[in-house]
Design a protein around this motif. Structure first.
Motif, PDB file in Angstrom:
ATOM      1  N   PHE A  39      75.049 -43.753 -56.521  1.00 47.08           N
ATOM      2  CA  PHE A  39      73.697 -43.167 -56.434  1.00 47.08           C
ATOM      3  C   PHE A  39      72.765 -44.083 -55.648  1.00 47.08           C
ATOM      4  CE2 PHE A  39      74.485 -41.190 -60.876  1.00 47.08           C
ATOM      5  CZ  PHE A  39      75.339 -40.258 -60.301  1.00 47.08           C
ATOM      6  N   THR A  40      72.713 -45.334 -56.067  1.00 43.71           N
ATOM      7  CA  THR A  40      71.764 -46.264 -55.462  1.00 43.71           C
ATOM      8  C   THR A  40      72.139 -46.611 -54.020  1.00 43.71           C
ATOM      9  OG1 THR A  40      72.991 -48.059 -56.565  1.00 43.71           O
ATOM     10  CG2 THR A  40      70.985 -47.275 -57.633  1.00 43.71           C
ATOM     11  N   THR A  41      73.431 -46.635 -53.715  1.00 40.97           N
ATOM     12  CA  THR A  41      73.851 -46.885 -52.337  1.00 40.97           C
ATOM     13  C   THR A  41      73.457 -45.719 -51.436  1.00 40.97           C
ATOM     14  OG1 THR A  41      75.724 -48.240 -53.066  1.00 40.97           O
ATOM     15  CG2 THR A  41      75.822 -47.355 -50.833  1.00 40.97           C
ATOM     16  N   ARG A  42      73.635 -44.502 -51.920  1.00 38.86           N
ATOM     17  CA  ARG A  42      73.266 -43.325 -51.135  1.00 38.86           C
ATOM     18  C   ARG A  42      71.751 -43.213 -50.998  1.00 38.86           C
ATOM     19  NH1 ARG A  42      76.328 -38.849 -50.082  1.00 38.86           N
ATOM     20  NH2 ARG A  42      77.801 -39.239 -51.756  1.00 38.86           N
ATOM     21  N   ILE A  78      60.033 -39.347 -54.266  1.00 31.07           N
ATOM     22  CA  ILE A  78      61.002 -40.248 -54.899  1.00 31.07           C
ATOM     23  C   ILE A  78      61.918 -39.472 -55.837  1.00 31.07           C
ATOM     24  CG2 ILE A  78      61.253 -42.184 -56.508  1.00 31.07           C
ATOM     25  CD1 ILE A  78      58.661 -43.330 -55.326  1.00 31.07           C
ATOM     26  N   GLY A  79      61.327 -38.556 -56.632  1.00 34.30           N
ATOM     27  CA  GLY A  79      62.139 -37.725 -57.519  1.00 34.30           C
ATOM     28  C   GLY A  79      63.102 -36.844 -56.745  1.00 34.30           C
ATOM     29  N   LEU A  80      62.647 -36.281 -55.610  1.00 28.59           N
ATOM     30  CA  LEU A  80      63.511 -35.446 -54.781  1.00 28.59           C
ATOM     31  C   LEU A  80      64.656 -36.250 -54.188  1.00 28.59           C
ATOM     32  CD1 LEU A  80      64.043 -32.704 -53.416  1.00 28.59           C
ATOM     33  CD2 LEU A  80      62.521 -33.443 -51.558  1.00 28.59           C
ATOM     34  N   ILE A  81      64.359 -37.473 -53.756  1.00 28.38           N
ATOM     35  CA  ILE A  81      65.409 -38.338 -53.199  1.00 28.38           C
ATOM     36  C   ILE A  81      66.491 -38.597 -54.235  1.00 28.38           C
ATOM     37  CG2 ILE A  81      65.878 -40.709 -52.441  1.00 28.38           C
ATOM     38  CD1 ILE A  81      63.200 -40.650 -50.963  1.00 28.38           C
ATOM     39  N   TRP A  82      66.083 -38.941 -55.457  1.00 31.58           N
ATOM     40  CA  TRP A  82      67.066 -39.188 -56.507  1.00 31.58           C
ATOM     41  C   TRP A  82      67.858 -37.922 -56.824  1.00 31.58           C
ATOM     42  CZ3 TRP A  82      68.998 -43.317 -59.097  1.00 31.58           C
ATOM     43  CH2 TRP A  82      68.410 -44.545 -58.819  1.00 31.58           C
ATOM     44  N   PHE A  83      67.192 -36.778 -56.819  1.00 31.83           N
ATOM     45  CA  PHE A  83      67.882 -35.528 -57.155  1.00 31.83           C
ATOM     46  C   PHE A  83      68.960 -35.207 -56.127  1.00 31.83           C
ATOM     47  CE2 PHE A  83      68.254 -30.902 -56.705  1.00 31.83           C
ATOM     48  CZ  PHE A  83      68.679 -30.572 -57.991  1.00 31.83           C
ATOM     49  N   CYS A  85      70.450 -37.122 -54.131  1.00 31.82           N
ATOM     50  CA  CYS A  85      71.495 -38.144 -54.058  1.00 31.82           C
ATOM     51  C   CYS A  85      72.389 -38.147 -55.298  1.00 31.82           C
ATOM     52  CB  CYS A  85      70.874 -39.524 -53.860  1.00 31.82           C
ATOM     53  SG  CYS A  85      70.073 -39.768 -52.260  1.00 31.82           S
ATOM     54  N   VAL A  86      71.839 -37.735 -56.432  1.00 27.68           N
ATOM     55  CA  VAL A  86      72.596 -37.770 -57.682  1.00 27.68           C
ATOM     56  C   VAL A  86      73.497 -36.543 -57.833  1.00 27.68           C
ATOM     57  CG1 VAL A  86      72.353 -37.546 -60.187  1.00 27.68           C
ATOM     58  CG2 VAL A  86      71.045 -39.277 -58.966  1.00 27.68           C
ATOM     59  N   VAL A  87      72.982 -35.379 -57.468  1.00 23.08           N
ATOM     60  CA  VAL A  87      73.693 -34.123 -57.743  1.00 23.08           C
ATOM     61  C   VAL A  87      75.097 -34.085 -57.137  1.00 23.08           C
ATOM     62  CG1 VAL A  87      73.690 -31.640 -57.275  1.00 23.08           C
ATOM     63  CG2 VAL A  87      71.641 -32.735 -58.168  1.00 23.08           C
ATOM     64  N   PRO A  88      75.304 -34.426 -55.843  1.00 22.67           N
ATOM     65  CA  PRO A  88      76.657 -34.312 -55.279  1.00 22.67           C
ATOM     66  C   PRO A  88      77.700 -35.148 -56.000  1.00 22.67           C
ATOM     67  CG  PRO A  88      75.042 -34.577 -53.547  1.00 22.67           C
ATOM     68  CD  PRO A  88      74.325 -34.858 -54.829  1.00 22.67           C
ATOM     69  N   ASP A  89      77.314 -36.333 -56.480  1.00 19.30           N
ATOM     70  CA  ASP A  89      78.304 -37.213 -57.095  1.00 19.30           C
ATOM     71  C   ASP A  89      78.477 -36.955 -58.588  1.00 19.30           C
ATOM     72  OD1 ASP A  89      79.099 -39.027 -54.825  1.00 19.30           O
ATOM     73  OD2 ASP A  89      76.943 -39.288 -54.762  1.00 19.30           O
ATOM     74  N   ILE A  90      77.505 -36.318 -59.225  1.00 17.05           N
ATOM     75  CA  ILE A  90      77.689 -35.923 -60.624  1.00 17.05           C
ATOM     76  C   ILE A  90      78.830 -34.920 -60.730  1.00 17.05           C
ATOM     77  CG2 ILE A  90      76.632 -34.456 -62.390  1.00 17.05           C
ATOM     78  CD1 ILE A  90      75.825 -37.256 -62.772  1.00 17.05           C
ATOM     79  N   THR A  91      79.012 -34.103 -59.678  1.00 14.71           N
ATOM     80  CA  THR A  91      80.113 -33.137 -59.695  1.00 14.71           C
ATOM     81  C   THR A  91      81.467 -33.831 -59.761  1.00 14.71           C
ATOM     82  OG1 THR A  91      80.085 -33.049 -57.273  1.00 14.71           O
ATOM     83  CG2 THR A  91      78.775 -31.398 -58.443  1.00 14.71           C
ATOM     84  N   ASP A  92      81.570 -35.049 -59.204  1.00 11.40           N
ATOM     85  CA  ASP A  92      82.829 -35.802 -59.328  1.00 11.40           C
ATOM     86  C   ASP A  92      83.177 -36.033 -60.787  1.00 11.40           C
ATOM     87  OD1 ASP A  92      82.592 -35.856 -56.625  1.00 11.40           O
ATOM     88  OD2 ASP A  92      82.658 -38.026 -56.414  1.00 11.40           O
ATOM     89  N   LEU A  93      82.155 -36.384 -61.591  1.00 14.14           N
ATOM     90  CA  LEU A  93      82.375 -36.626 -63.014  1.00 14.14           C
ATOM     91  C   LEU A  93      82.777 -35.342 -63.724  1.00 14.14           C
ATOM     92  CD1 LEU A  93      82.262 -38.505 -65.469  1.00 14.14           C
ATOM     93  CD2 LEU A  93      79.819 -37.986 -65.653  1.00 14.14           C
ATOM     94  N   PHE A  94      82.120 -34.235 -63.409  1.00 15.14           N
ATOM     95  CA  PHE A  94      82.445 -32.959 -64.052  1.00 15.14           C
ATOM     96  C   PHE A  94      83.869 -32.508 -63.711  1.00 15.14           C
ATOM     97  CE2 PHE A  94      77.672 -31.765 -64.046  1.00 15.14           C
ATOM     98  CZ  PHE A  94      77.497 -32.498 -65.213  1.00 15.14           C
ATOM     99  N   VAL A  95      84.260 -32.665 -62.443  1.00 13.44           N
ATOM    100  CA  VAL A  95      85.620 -32.288 -62.040  1.00 13.44           C
ATOM    101  C   VAL A  95      86.642 -33.167 -62.739  1.00 13.44           C
ATOM    102  CG1 VAL A  95      87.227 -32.223 -60.094  1.00 13.44           C
ATOM    103  CG2 VAL A  95      84.909 -31.349 -59.813  1.00 13.44           C
ATOM    104  N   THR A  96      86.364 -34.445 -62.861  1.00 17.45           N
ATOM    105  CA  THR A  96      87.288 -35.362 -63.538  1.00 17.45           C
ATOM    106  C   THR A  96      87.392 -35.032 -65.017  1.00 17.45           C
ATOM    107  OG1 THR A  96      86.707 -37.105 -61.957  1.00 17.45           O
ATOM    108  CG2 THR A  96      87.808 -37.783 -63.988  1.00 17.45           C
ATOM    109  N   LEU A  97      86.265 -34.707 -65.658  1.00 15.74           N
ATOM    110  CA  LEU A  97      86.293 -34.307 -67.065  1.00 15.74           C
ATOM    111  C   LEU A  97      87.116 -33.039 -67.266  1.00 15.74           C
ATOM    112  CD1 LEU A  97      82.568 -34.942 -68.069  1.00 15.74           C
ATOM    113  CD2 LEU A  97      84.560 -36.194 -68.925  1.00 15.74           C
ATOM    114  N   ALA A  98      87.083 -32.140 -66.285  1.00 13.06           N
ATOM    115  CA  ALA A  98      87.802 -30.877 -66.408  1.00 13.06           C
ATOM    116  C   ALA A  98      89.291 -31.017 -66.111  1.00 13.06           C
ATOM    117  CB  ALA A  98      87.190 -29.839 -65.466  1.00 13.06           C
ATOM    118  N   THR A  99      89.656 -31.971 -65.272  1.00 13.29           N
ATOM    119  CA  THR A  99      91.051 -32.074 -64.840  1.00 13.29           C
ATOM    120  C   THR A  99      91.841 -33.167 -65.558  1.00 13.29           C
ATOM    121  OG1 THR A  99      90.354 -33.519 -63.016  1.00 13.29           O
ATOM    122  CG2 THR A  99      90.548 -31.154 -62.552  1.00 13.29           C
ATOM    123  N   GLU A 100      91.166 -34.150 -66.123  1.00 12.25           N
ATOM    124  CA  GLU A 100      91.854 -35.245 -66.797  1.00 12.25           C
ATOM    125  C   GLU A 100      91.757 -35.095 -68.315  1.00 12.25           C
ATOM    126  OE1 GLU A 100      93.634 -37.498 -65.352  1.00 12.25           O
ATOM    127  OE2 GLU A 100      93.039 -37.198 -63.257  1.00 12.25           O
TER     128      GLU A 100
END
Length: 254
Positions: A39-42, A78-83, A85-100
């Motif tokens: 998140f912070t790198t992006r 600032i809130g829009l920037i965080w939103f 940047c956060v949303v695309p990578d949160i999906t990685d966590l959701f996909v991992t929770l669903a597949t693992e």
């Protein structure tokens, strides 16, 4: 941006130290560290784009600056920037929770993004989003830099302010170019592994310094050393220290 970079450096350094000490850590903790670091790198290049737009408004639309760049709107940006940047990578966590399985999150692994978020589709998704984000930021910096450059040449007053804004955006461009090194870092690491086999930790450490640490050294230079008030007090501080040292050397002789 300072807060964002401080969080990014704190998290990545902590993760780096833990990887050296324990080598493998719990997957759940690894997910947290990886996501915050991503998140912070992006956020960094998107922050650069936002600040470049603000400088563009200040120089090219000076009468509208106070109306457009309010404190409330700054918080909204600032809130829009965080939103975004956060949303695309949160999906990685959701996909991992669903597949693992749940047992996977209790295992210990060497904490890398590809060892936690292993689905091949996620790698293609990350590449697509990275290209979109960095392309938009790059075009924004080019557009604002050229507009400020032309404005600085055209106006007869406030040339110093326009030149400083132009130089600031140019430094942002250099900082962005260093951030873009993250694209080629996997390929560079692969080549270095072939040239220096058995030097995995050293290569990863050098890669971390160049890709993550050096680009963030530019922020204190851009907003610290180049600030006139800061330079004024910094010089006064250095002069006072030199005078104090000279007095301490002279006092024993007397």
């Amino acid at each position: 941006m300072v807060i964002n970079d401080a969080v990014q450096l704190t998290v990545t350094i902590t993760l780096f130290v833990l990887s050296y000490i324990f080598y493998k850590i719990n997957v759940s903790f690894c997910c947290f560290f990886i996501l915050v670091a991503v998140f912070t790198t992006r956020n960094t290049p998107v922050n650069l784009a936002g600040m470049a737009v603000e400088r563009y408004i200040a120089i090219c639309e000076p009468f509208s600056h106070a109306r457009i760049c309010t404190v409330r709107r700054t918080y909204m940006v600032i809130g829009l920037i965080w939103f975004i940047c956060v949303v695309p990578d949160i999906t990685d966590l959701f996909v991992t929770l669903a597949t693992e399985s749940l047992g996977f999150f209790q295992e210990s692994v060497f904490c890398l993004r590809q060892t936690v978020f292993k689905d091949p589709i996620l790698a293609y998704k990350r590449q697509a989003f990275d290209i979109i984000y960095f392309s938009c930021v790059f075009l924004t910096l080019i557009f604002t830099y050229l507009r400020i450059l032309f404005t600085a040449r055209a106006i007869s007053s406030e040339k110093t302010s326009a030149q400083r804004a132009r130089n600031t955006i140019l430094l942002h461009g250099v900082q962005l170019a260093m951030c873009l090194l993250s694209y080629i870092s996997p390929s560079v690491e692969l080549v270095l592994h072939l040239i220096f086999p058995g030097r995995t930790l050293e290569i990863r450490f050098a890669n971390y310094l160049i890709i993550y640490i050096l680009p963030r050294f530019l922020s204190p230079i851009i907003y610290g050393v180049r600030d006139r008030k800061f330079r004024k007090y910094f010089k006064m501080y250095l002069l006072s220290n030199r005078c104090r040292e000279k007095l301490q050397k002279v006092a024993p002789q007397q």
